[in-house]
Design a protein around this motif. Sequence first.
Motif, mmCIF file in Angstrom:
data_model
loop_
_atom_site.group_PDB
_atom_site.id
_atom_site.type_symbol
_atom_site.label_atom_id
_atom_site.label_comp_id
_atom_site.label_asym_id
_atom_site.label_seq_id
_atom_site.Cartn_x
_atom_site.Cartn_y
_atom_site.Cartn_z
ATOM 1 N N ALA A 112 -6.756 13.993 7.900
ATOM 2 C CA ALA A 112 -6.803 14.166 6.442
ATOM 3 C C ALA A 112 -5.864 13.224 5.714
ATOM 4 N N VAL A 113 -4.907 12.647 6.435
ATOM 5 C CA VAL A 113 -3.968 11.734 5.798
ATOM 6 C C VAL A 113 -4.566 10.343 5.573
ATOM 7 N N MET A 114 -5.808 10.150 6.024
ATOM 8 C CA MET A 114 -6.437 8.826 5.946
ATOM 9 C C MET A 114 -6.431 8.209 4.542
ATOM 10 N N PRO A 115 -6.816 8.954 3.482
ATOM 11 C CA PRO A 115 -6.781 8.329 2.152
ATOM 12 C C PRO A 115 -5.394 7.840 1.755
ATOM 13 N N LEU A 116 -4.369 8.512 2.258
ATOM 14 C CA LEU A 116 -3.006 8.094 1.950
ATOM 15 C C LEU A 116 -2.664 6.792 2.672
ATOM 16 N N MET A 117 -3.133 6.658 3.916
ATOM 17 C CA MET A 117 -2.892 5.425 4.671
ATOM 18 C C MET A 117 -3.619 4.248 4.014
ATOM 19 N N SER A 169 -6.658 2.601 12.975
ATOM 20 C CA SER A 169 -7.833 1.744 13.130
ATOM 21 C C SER A 169 -8.855 2.004 12.029
ATOM 22 N N TRP A 170 -9.095 3.274 11.714
ATOM 23 C CA TRP A 170 -10.068 3.618 10.675
ATOM 24 C C TRP A 170 -9.588 3.109 9.313
ATOM 25 N N ALA A 171 -8.305 3.287 9.020
ATOM 26 C CA ALA A 171 -7.775 2.856 7.723
ATOM 27 C C ALA A 171 -7.852 1.339 7.574
ATOM 28 N N VAL A 172 -7.450 0.610 8.613
ATOM 29 C CA VAL A 172 -7.496 -0.857 8.550
ATOM 30 C C VAL A 172 -8.939 -1.336 8.406
#
Length: 302
Positions: A112-117, A169-172
Amino acid sequence: MNTTTLPLKTAPMLSTRLLFCLAATWLVWGSTYLAIKVALVSLPPFLQMGSRFLVAGALLATWMRWRGAPWPGRRQWLHALVIGGLMLGGGMGGTATAEQTVGSGLVVAFIAVMPLMIAGLNLLWGEKPSRLESLGIAFGLVGVLLLTQGQGFGASPTGLVAISVACASWAVGSVLSQRVWPLAPGAMGFASEMLAGGVVLMGLSLLHGEALPERIEPQALWAWAYLVAFGSLVAFNAYMVLLAEASAGLASSYSFVNPVIAMLLGVMLAGEQISGHEWLAAGVVLVGVVLLLIRRARSAAR
């Protein structure tokens, strides 16, 4: 004196189509993490994910070609290989690896922290967060730190490393696909990403020496089919509709609904144990994501 009665303004109602798309991204994506765990009973992580995305990508590409969409060009296939390798190879492969030792509810709470990354990575392009976004990022980081100290991740350093790699990896990949290496337009771009990412995952499967067991449990096969049909095709296309027809905040709302769905399903259906400390940590993460989405929704409304 004559008066004119002005009609009251009412908020526009969501269409049935958009409500269906919201339900798909909230409920289907929220349930896929439990399905991944069920499929792991017989299908090792990289083989499970690679075959899933190859089949889903082939089906979507065939459908788009039948509707007249052109094949991606050579450069677009190269972009798909990079983005698919990061988002699906590293992101989804790492997620499945983490779920071998960590409960599905905790894994998706971490995700769930993905949008923040992604907001943090956008700093490299000069996109500075507002005060509200900065507060959201701070909440997210504190929540993740609390989550890593819980019994789930604390008992599995391997799972913690795997999900950390998956998130990075998903965020990048997400940021690069938007700013540097765009995919082919429309659904064909997502099909090419799934095909290329599936190839990368199958390569990782070979490197890890994964193999099909002599007998595949029926529940694992059904879970894999569910991931192909609903997780990769129905929910993915529903998300595309939301991006095109709804606000960015509404389209991204899955990021704080999915952890709640996944944690509840993990407890009710898989008997996963989640401590009060971990529920609190997940809540802190979700507060950060909500703050970030509020800011995005305000920007989109201007």
